[in-house]
Scaffold this motif. Structure first.
Motif, short mmCIF file in Angstrom:
data_model
loop_
_atom_site.label_atom_id
_atom_site.label_comp_id
_atom_site.label_asym_id
_atom_site.label_seq_id
_atom_site.Cartn_x
_atom_site.Cartn_y
_atom_site.Cartn_z
N ARG A 12 8.46 -12.60 3.80
CA ARG A 12 7.40 -11.67 4.17
C ARG A 12 7.70 -10.24 3.73
O ARG A 12 8.85 -9.85 3.55
N ILE A 13 6.63 -9.49 3.56
CA ILE A 13 6.69 -8.05 3.34
C ILE A 13 6.16 -7.44 4.63
O ILE A 13 4.99 -7.62 4.96
N GLY A 14 7.02 -6.75 5.36
CA GLY A 14 6.63 -6.30 6.70
C GLY A 14 6.44 -7.53 7.55
O GLY A 14 7.37 -8.31 7.74
N SER A 15 5.24 -7.76 8.00
CA SER A 15 4.94 -8.95 8.82
C SER A 15 4.03 -9.93 8.09
O SER A 15 3.52 -10.86 8.70
N GLU A 16 3.84 -9.74 6.79
CA GLU A 16 2.81 -10.50 6.06
C GLU A 16 3.39 -11.36 4.93
O GLU A 16 4.21 -10.90 4.16
N TYR A 17 2.94 -12.59 4.86
CA TYR A 17 3.30 -13.52 3.79
C TYR A 17 2.19 -13.65 2.75
O TYR A 17 2.46 -13.96 1.60
N ARG A 18 0.94 -13.48 3.18
CA ARG A 18 -0.20 -13.68 2.28
C ARG A 18 -0.30 -12.53 1.29
O ARG A 18 -0.47 -11.38 1.67
N VAL A 19 -0.24 -12.85 0.01
CA VAL A 19 -0.23 -11.84 -1.04
C VAL A 19 -1.43 -10.90 -0.94
O VAL A 19 -1.27 -9.68 -1.04
N THR A 20 -2.60 -11.44 -0.72
CA THR A 20 -3.81 -10.60 -0.71
C THR A 20 -3.94 -9.75 0.54
O THR A 20 -4.81 -8.89 0.61
N ALA A 21 -3.10 -9.98 1.55
CA ALA A 21 -3.20 -9.22 2.80
C ALA A 21 -2.16 -8.10 2.88
O ALA A 21 -2.19 -7.31 3.82
N ILE A 22 -1.27 -8.01 1.92
CA ILE A 22 -0.20 -7.00 1.97
C ILE A 22 -0.77 -5.63 1.61
O ILE A 22 -1.42 -5.46 0.59
N THR A 23 -0.51 -4.66 2.49
CA THR A 23 -0.99 -3.29 2.29
C THR A 23 0.20 -2.32 2.31
O THR A 23 1.35 -2.75 2.52
N GLY A 24 -0.09 -1.07 2.15
CA GLY A 24 0.95 -0.05 2.24
C GLY A 24 1.67 -0.07 3.58
O GLY A 24 2.87 0.19 3.66
N ARG A 25 0.94 -0.40 4.63
CA ARG A 25 1.54 -0.49 5.97
C ARG A 25 2.66 -1.53 5.99
O ARG A 25 3.72 -1.31 6.58
N HIS A 26 2.43 -2.66 5.33
CA HIS A 26 3.45 -3.72 5.30
C HIS A 26 4.67 -3.28 4.49
O HIS A 26 5.81 -3.55 4.88
N TRP A 27 4.42 -2.60 3.38
CA TRP A 27 5.53 -2.11 2.57
C TRP A 27 6.32 -1.04 3.33
O TRP A 27 7.55 -0.99 3.24
N ALA A 28 5.63 -0.18 4.07
CA ALA A 28 6.32 0.84 4.86
C ALA A 28 7.19 0.19 5.94
O ALA A 28 8.33 0.62 6.17
N SER A 29 6.67 -0.85 6.57
CA SER A 29 7.43 -1.58 7.58
C SER A 29 8.66 -2.24 6.94
O SER A 29 9.77 -2.19 7.50
N PHE A 30 8.46 -2.84 5.79
CA PHE A 30 9.57 -3.45 5.04
C PHE A 30 10.64 -2.40 4.75
O PHE A 30 11.84 -2.64 4.95
N ALA A 31 10.23 -1.24 4.28
CA ALA A 31 11.17 -0.17 3.96
C ALA A 31 11.94 0.28 5.20
O ALA A 31 13.17 0.41 5.16
N ASP A 32 11.23 0.49 6.30
CA ASP A 32 11.89 0.90 7.54
C ASP A 32 12.94 -0.12 7.98
O ASP A 32 14.05 0.25 8.34
N ARG A 33 12.58 -1.38 7.93
CA ARG A 33 13.50 -2.44 8.36
C ARG A 33 14.74 -2.52 7.47
O ARG A 33 15.77 -3.01 7.90
#
Length: 94
Positions: A12-33
């Motif tokens: 997952r990227i952030g909390s998302e596995y679905r490619v079309t649902a990944i947004t900047g919010r997910h990437w920011a969460s990934f970065a923070d983690r």
């Protein structure tokens, strides 16, 4: 894989596995983690997504590929370009 099933990532990227649902919010969460600077991660992903279409187009237009006489490389380059555009738009959503 079922026809029309959403494309999912293995991780997952952030909390998302679905490619079309990944947004900047997910990437920011990934970065923070991962103790990374979210702005730098998002900027890098945007840069890569911006460069990807030209790289695929260049490969599709290479003489060694053109000589094969297939339409597939050009179609693939077009699809990658459209997908990169959608990804960049989603990246801007937070």
């Amino acid at each position: 894989m079922r026809a029309n099933a959403p494309l999912k990532l293995a991780m997952r990227i952030g909390s998302e596995y679905r490619v079309t649902a990944i947004t900047g919010r997910h990437w920011a969460s990934f970065a923070d983690r991962n103790r990374l600077d979210p702005e730098r991660v998002i900027a890098r992903i945007d840069e890569l997504a911006g460069r990807l279409p030209a790289a695929f187009r260049s490969a599709a237009d290479d003489a060694d590929v053109v000589v094969l006489g297939s339409e597939l490389p050009g179609r693939l380059a077009d699809r990658v370009s459209k997908h990169a555009e959608r990804c960049r738009a989603a990246l801007a959503r937070r």
